[in-house]
Write a protein that holds these residues in place. Sequence first.
Motif, short mmCIF file in Angstrom:
data_model
loop_
_atom_site.label_atom_id
_atom_site.label_comp_id
_atom_site.label_asym_id
_atom_site.label_seq_id
_atom_site.Cartn_x
_atom_site.Cartn_y
_atom_site.Cartn_z
N LYS A 1 1.90 -1.66 -5.91
CA LYS A 1 3.24 -1.53 -5.35
C LYS A 1 3.96 -0.30 -5.92
CE LYS A 1 7.28 -4.55 -4.62
NZ LYS A 1 7.36 -4.39 -3.14
N ASP B 1 -1.24 -5.80 -10.72
CA ASP B 1 -1.29 -5.46 -9.31
C ASP B 1 0.04 -4.83 -8.85
OD1 ASP B 1 -3.02 -5.75 -6.93
OD2 ASP B 1 -1.33 -6.89 -6.15
N TRP B 2 1.13 -5.35 -9.36
CA TRP B 2 2.45 -4.81 -9.03
C TRP B 2 2.47 -3.30 -9.29
CZ3 TRP B 2 7.21 -7.37 -7.66
CH2 TRP B 2 8.32 -6.54 -7.66
N TYR C 1 13.31 -3.73 -13.04
CA TYR C 1 12.44 -4.91 -13.10
C TYR C 1 11.77 -5.01 -14.47
CZ TYR C 1 9.21 -8.51 -11.41
OH TYR C 1 8.50 -9.68 -11.24
N ARG D 1 -0.81 -10.55 -11.60
CA ARG D 1 0.29 -10.29 -10.66
C ARG D 1 0.98 -8.98 -11.02
NH1 ARG D 1 5.94 -10.77 -10.20
NH2 ARG D 1 6.27 -11.51 -12.32
#
Lengths: 230, 230
Positions: free
Chosen positions: A105, A100-101, A151, A97
């Motif tokens: 992103k 991929d972030w 984040y 996850r």
Amino acid sequence: MAILYHHPLCPHSRFVRLAMSEYGLEADLVEEKVWERRAPFLALNPAGATPVLVEASMPSVPGADVIAEYLDETRGLALGDRRLLPESPRERVETRRLTDWFNRKFFDEVSSHLVMEKIYKRFMPTNLGGGAPEMAAIRAGRANIRYHLKYVGYLIRQRKWLAGDRLTYADLAAAAHFSVVDYLGDVPWDEDETARGWYARVKSRPSFRPLLAESVPGTAAAPHYADLDF
Amino acid sequence: MAILYHHPLCPHSRFVRLAMSEYGLEADLVEEKVWERRAPFLALNPAGATPVLVEASMPSVPGADVIAEYLDETRGLALGDRRLLPESPRERVETRRLTDWFNRKFFDEVSSHLVMEKIYKRFMPTNLGGGAPEMAAIRAGRANIRYHLKYVGYLIRQRKWLAGDRLTYADLAAAAHFSVVDYLGDVPWDEDETARGWYARVKSRPSFRPLLAESVPGTAAAPHYADLDF
């Protein structure tokens, strides 16, 4: 020896270089200017993007995520508890996850804009999209990075590394993307000391050294770029 | 039972629905309007995108690629030679390369434009980006799909399925993306009969049936959309 087609400031290439170094794998680096769309390179990766890994007795392995899965499947088990994609389904989900972030992103929102406008466009011929940087894209990248930095800080206040209690692909992907932005001097480290501490830890690893020694003609690295105590 | 947060015309959701059906897995479908950025949904996937799979005793599994790897690791072996991510490193590289091609490249170049402009924008409030479709984006999607259709034809003239001699994730990802564009009537099937034949084969599978029965309020499917002999 394996060959890795890459670009010095391509964050996906940097992610794979870090991973290969952590695995103890060496590769001859071949710099690829993807905008030239060389036919022999397109034969290795029809998508026309770096990185591409070529090993003896295997067809080419194109794309950072495909290479990461390939390295895990062919070399991961040998690393035992230092495997970069941990064993349990739960940890694998979280590692993927976050990998991929950053590979997707963060790239779409930050690193693709900054690298394209500030680096690639300087080397691309005008008819292939080269020219002056678009300030709107640079501003977008600089605005977006702030919430990604937060984040990282948020995650590291709960965990030792991004995806859990050990170093994984997620840390390498994130650090690879931050590193190209940091080369350009566009990471506002002062806004999150926890995130800065995490990056200092990744940056201090031997696998990071070659990236810190790299430079691109005509664009010097930000003064603190190679400094481990920034 | 598992829950899959999805949108009926989100191609990545469709890919996962096809894969789960091929694995014989059922899930309760919950439609998610991602533009609303509901807090409980963001807790399941901070990236705020569909699909997200929630199974008992596991944290949420967010994102089509992460779900596909998770399903392969937890259910793949049981499928034997019908495994959707085949065993050998070579086949896995090719399957992942092409799955990524559609989930990322085709999406960026084709399906994201068409779904956003023709569907999502109709349901999004103006302050969240809703409104009239941008014709430039629709034209770009319609122009770009032509070379992807050719690429499918090119591959299928050499192989039975996209990544080799058996059905893989690559076929499901590709067909999922083509299916949303086909719903909108924007696939120029006449330009490649081989690609059409491949799509007819995937479309005839039982796993495809629920997708062909789906509709979105206010936008009827193209007349041939559910026709297996189109």
